[in-house]
Design a protein around this motif. Structure first.
Motif, PDB file in Angstrom:
ATOM      1  N   ALA A  91      42.012  26.615  55.167  1.00 35.09           N
ATOM      2  CA  ALA A  91      40.785  26.985  55.873  1.00 35.09           C
ATOM      3  C   ALA A  91      40.032  25.746  56.342  1.00 35.09           C
ATOM      4  O   ALA A  91      39.474  25.734  57.446  1.00 35.09           O
ATOM      5  N   CYS A  92      40.027  24.710  55.522  1.00 36.79           N
ATOM      6  CA  CYS A  92      39.303  23.484  55.897  1.00 36.79           C
ATOM      7  C   CYS A  92      40.059  22.676  56.936  1.00 36.79           C
ATOM      8  O   CYS A  92      39.462  22.167  57.882  1.00 36.79           O
ATOM      9  N   SER A  93      41.360  22.532  56.763  1.00 38.94           N
ATOM     10  CA  SER A  93      42.108  21.680  57.695  1.00 38.94           C
ATOM     11  C   SER A  93      42.396  22.396  59.013  1.00 38.94           C
ATOM     12  O   SER A  93      42.048  21.897  60.083  1.00 38.94           O
ATOM     13  N   GLN A 103      39.720  14.898  61.490  1.00 38.06           N
ATOM     14  CA  GLN A 103      40.146  13.524  61.256  1.00 38.06           C
ATOM     15  C   GLN A 103      40.052  13.090  59.794  1.00 38.06           C
ATOM     16  O   GLN A 103      40.914  12.378  59.308  1.00 38.06           O
ATOM     17  N   GLN A 104      38.988  13.461  59.091  1.00 36.44           N
ATOM     18  CA  GLN A 104      38.777  12.952  57.745  1.00 36.44           C
ATOM     19  C   GLN A 104      38.465  14.031  56.718  1.00 36.44           C
ATOM     20  O   GLN A 104      38.905  13.937  55.578  1.00 36.44           O
ATOM     21  N   GLY A 105      37.729  15.021  57.111  1.00 39.31           N
ATOM     22  CA  GLY A 105      37.216  16.002  56.160  1.00 39.31           C
ATOM     23  C   GLY A 105      38.294  16.735  55.392  1.00 39.31           C
ATOM     24  O   GLY A 105      38.188  16.937  54.183  1.00 39.31           O
ATOM     25  N   SER A 106      39.356  17.148  56.071  1.00 40.44           N
ATOM     26  CA  SER A 106      40.406  17.885  55.377  1.00 40.44           C
ATOM     27  C   SER A 106      41.117  17.001  54.356  1.00 40.44           C
ATOM     28  O   SER A 106      41.553  17.493  53.312  1.00 40.44           O
ATOM     29  N   GLY A 123      27.210  10.884  62.888  1.00 36.65           N
ATOM     30  CA  GLY A 123      27.275  10.533  64.301  1.00 36.65           C
ATOM     31  C   GLY A 123      28.464  11.152  65.029  1.00 36.65           C
ATOM     32  O   GLY A 123      28.659  10.886  66.211  1.00 36.65           O
ATOM     33  N   TYR A 124      29.260  11.928  64.355  1.00 35.68           N
ATOM     34  CA  TYR A 124      30.429  12.561  64.964  1.00 35.68           C
ATOM     35  C   TYR A 124      30.291  14.081  64.899  1.00 35.68           C
ATOM     36  O   TYR A 124      29.707  14.619  63.969  1.00 35.68           O
ATOM     37  N   PRO A 125      30.857  14.781  65.868  1.00 35.59           N
ATOM     38  CA  PRO A 125      30.849  16.242  65.807  1.00 35.59           C
ATOM     39  C   PRO A 125      31.584  16.724  64.543  1.00 35.59           C
ATOM     40  O   PRO A 125      32.599  16.151  64.153  1.00 35.59           O
ATOM     41  N   LEU A 126      31.054  17.755  63.898  1.00 40.58           N
ATOM     42  CA  LEU A 126      31.584  18.213  62.620  1.00 40.58           C
ATOM     43  C   LEU A 126      33.037  18.686  62.719  1.00 40.58           C
ATOM     44  O   LEU A 126      33.845  18.418  61.833  1.00 40.58           O
TER      45      LEU A 126
END
Length: 121
Positions: A63-65, A92-95, A83-86
């Motif tokens: 669900a996250c990736s 790119q990084q969150g998953s 500073g980046y769109p969510l």
């Protein structure tokens, strides 16, 4: 070659002592069967809980990736993080960060499950 010394049928074990082999008593086999069923039930419960945990954590990571990074990116891009769109951040990084957190959660939860079923080291 003559193999007259071997009196066992193919697939049987020759005990070497002729007909003096005695089968274990039924009391021992009944006791081991009862212990085996208890162990089997505990192992089954352990693996059901383990697989349930794995499917849950993999669903969260999916669900996250895939969800946040690809499917809902348009909606999430209206919010900013650092500073980046969510949506871009998740892709790119969150998953990856969430995956690392899920690994640590899995380790902690599996230690609890192993203690519950008396399988801890």
């Amino acid at each position: 070659m003559d193999d007259t010394g071997n009196s066992a049928e193919p697939g049987e074990f020759d005990h070497g002592g002729g007909d003096s082999y005695e089968a274990p008593s039924s009391d021992v086999s009944e006791q081991s069967a009862a212990e085996g069923s208890e162990t089997s039930a505990a192992e089954g419960a352990y693996w059901r809980e383990n697989v349930r945990l794995l499917f849950t954590l993999m669903a969260i990571w999916f669900a996250c990736s895939f969800g946040a990074g690809i499917l809902f990116r348009g909606f999430l891009d209206q919010f900013m993080l650092g500073g980046y769109p969510l949506g871009f951040w998740f892709a790119q990084q969150g998953s990856i960060y969430i995956f690392i957190v899920l690994i640590f959660f899995y380790v902690v939860r599996m230690k609890q499950i192993e203690r519950k079923y008396d399988l801890d080291d």
